[in-house]
Design a protein around this motif. Structure first.
Motif, short mmCIF file in Angstrom:
data_model
loop_
_atom_site.label_atom_id
_atom_site.label_comp_id
_atom_site.label_asym_id
_atom_site.label_seq_id
_atom_site.Cartn_x
_atom_site.Cartn_y
_atom_site.Cartn_z
N GLN A 155 23.95 38.28 39.51
CA GLN A 155 23.03 37.69 38.54
C GLN A 155 23.01 38.50 37.24
O GLN A 155 22.93 37.93 36.15
CB GLN A 155 21.62 37.61 39.13
CG GLN A 155 21.45 36.50 40.14
CD GLN A 155 20.09 36.51 40.82
OE1 GLN A 155 19.46 37.57 40.97
NE2 GLN A 155 19.63 35.36 41.25
N VAL A 158 26.02 37.54 35.14
CA VAL A 158 25.86 36.21 34.53
C VAL A 158 24.84 36.23 33.41
O VAL A 158 25.03 35.61 32.36
CB VAL A 158 25.46 35.19 35.62
CG1 VAL A 158 25.08 33.85 34.98
CG2 VAL A 158 26.60 35.00 36.61
N GLN A 159 23.75 36.95 33.62
CA GLN A 159 22.65 36.94 32.64
C GLN A 159 22.94 37.83 31.43
O GLN A 159 22.64 37.45 30.29
CB GLN A 159 21.35 37.38 33.32
CG GLN A 159 20.84 36.37 34.33
CD GLN A 159 19.72 36.90 35.20
OE1 GLN A 159 19.26 38.04 35.03
NE2 GLN A 159 19.27 36.09 36.16
N PRO A 162 27.02 36.43 29.76
CA PRO A 162 27.32 35.03 30.13
C PRO A 162 28.63 34.50 29.58
O PRO A 162 29.19 33.54 30.13
CB PRO A 162 26.13 34.25 29.57
CG PRO A 162 25.62 35.11 28.45
CD PRO A 162 25.83 36.52 28.91
N GLU A 168 32.23 33.43 34.96
CA GLU A 168 32.54 32.23 35.75
C GLU A 168 32.74 32.56 37.22
O GLU A 168 32.20 31.88 38.11
CB GLU A 168 33.79 31.54 35.19
CG GLU A 168 34.12 30.24 35.91
CD GLU A 168 35.32 29.52 35.31
OE1 GLU A 168 35.75 28.51 35.89
OE2 GLU A 168 35.82 29.97 34.25
N ARG A 171 29.43 33.40 38.80
CA ARG A 171 28.63 32.20 39.12
C ARG A 171 29.10 31.57 40.43
O ARG A 171 28.27 31.16 41.26
CB ARG A 171 28.73 31.18 37.98
CG ARG A 171 28.01 31.59 36.71
CD ARG A 171 27.99 30.45 35.70
NE ARG A 171 27.48 30.92 34.42
CZ ARG A 171 28.24 31.32 33.39
NH1 ARG A 171 29.57 31.28 33.51
NH2 ARG A 171 27.70 31.75 32.28
N LEU A 174 27.99 33.71 43.25
CA LEU A 174 26.54 33.60 43.44
C LEU A 174 26.22 32.47 44.41
O LEU A 174 25.34 32.61 45.28
CB LEU A 174 25.84 33.35 42.11
CG LEU A 174 25.35 34.56 41.33
CD1 LEU A 174 24.81 34.14 39.97
CD2 LEU A 174 24.29 35.32 42.12
N ASN A 175 26.90 31.36 44.27
CA ASN A 175 26.68 30.22 45.18
C ASN A 175 27.06 30.59 46.61
O ASN A 175 26.38 30.20 47.57
CB ASN A 175 27.48 29.01 44.72
CG ASN A 175 26.95 28.42 43.43
OD1 ASN A 175 25.75 28.50 43.15
ND2 ASN A 175 27.83 27.83 42.64
#
Length: 287
Positions: A155, A158-159, A162, A168, A171, A174-175
């Motif tokens: 996170q 990504v934060q 970005p 990418e 992200r 993360l899923n």
């Protein structure tokens, strides 16, 4: 008349003067060096920072990550405030990661970020830290501390960065991590459900619905919530769970089974918008 014991006192004083000399002689007899020898400290020539750096790069090119890490570590120790040390630290992090020394990679990556938070390589350092946690994720039957740390680290990538080339992939992973954590909650929830501890089961399924709505576990979680609420006689929440499941996943096998269960009880899916289930889905733009 001489005082009693005066002779003994004088003898003791004389021995006290002699004792240090004897002690010195005794200690000197244990000297491991020959009397003619003198100690000469060995002077190790200093290796230039650039040479250490290039040596490290050479080892990296050969995939000798252990030797590369040692070279970069030596550079960091000998020239701690140089520009070479800054470069060496990020490469040492990479060498540790490539050698699957994940704890060392995490420590060095975090140190790089603390010393160089605005560096162009900061995103890469953070990504290596996140991937070091990610690669240690265990199966869902075990403690998920590493998964939780991977979630936080990914996170951050990504934060904070970005638009970086690492965002990418972060992200996507993360899923994967969220699905892993949701899977852990489902495993425990099913355990409680099988033992008819419905309240404990609901708490686990609730975590999935509240925190992991976009994972592959969400359909089963809503179905299991319906089952557990019906077992407790909490009809309105069971109806809501079934309705939210049907609205968002109408073609799901879980919904078909849930709908049959509702019909067997003479009930129909019906959403109560005041329910925590309805609110949880609306908070993320679902439902």
């Amino acid at each position: 008349m001489a005082r009693p014991g005066a002779g003994l006192i004088r003898a003791a004083a004389a021995l006290a003067l002699i004792a240090p000399l004897a002690a010195c002689d005794t200690i000197s007899s244990f000297n491991p060096f020959d009397k003619s020898e003198t100690y000469k400290p060995e002077i190790v020539p200093e290796v230039p920072a650039e040479q250490l750096y290039n040596d490290g790069l050479g080892y990296l090119a050969k995939n000798d990550y252990e030797s590369a890490s040692k070279r970069f570590a030596s550079l960091d120790r000998q020239y701690p405030f140089s520009s070479w040390a800054k470069k060496a630290l990020i490469l040492q992090t990479f060498a540790n990661y490539s050698n699957r020394q994940y704890d060392d990679a995490i420590a060095n990556g975090k140190r790089f970020l603390a010393l160089n938070p605005t560096s162009p390589d900061a995103a890469y350092a953070a990504y290596l830290v996140a991937m070091s946690y990610y690669n240690q994720i265990p199966d869902v039957s075990r403690d998920q501390e590493r998964s939780e740390k991977a979630l936080v680290a990914l996170q951050e990538v990504v934060q904070r960065w970005p638009k970086s080339e690492y965002a990418e992939d972060a992200r996507f992973k993360l899923n994967v991590v969220r699905d892993q954590l949701a899977g852990r909650e489902m495993t425990i929830g099913r355990y409680y459900l099988q033992r008819r501890n419905y309240t404990a089961a609901i708490n686990r399924f609730r975590n999935v619905v509240s925190q992991y709505q976009t994972t592959n576990q969400i359909e089963e979680a809503l179905s299991r919530l319906t089952e557990a609420y019906l077992a407790l006689g909490v009809v309105q929440e069971a109806e809501t769970a079934a309705a939210v499941l049907g609205h968002n996943f109408p073609d799901s096998p879980w919904y078909r089974d849930t709908y049959k269960l509702m019909q067997s009880k003479g009930l129909e899916p019906r959403e109560n918008e005041g329910s925590w289930i309805s609110k949880a889905f609306k908070s993320v733009g679902l439902g």
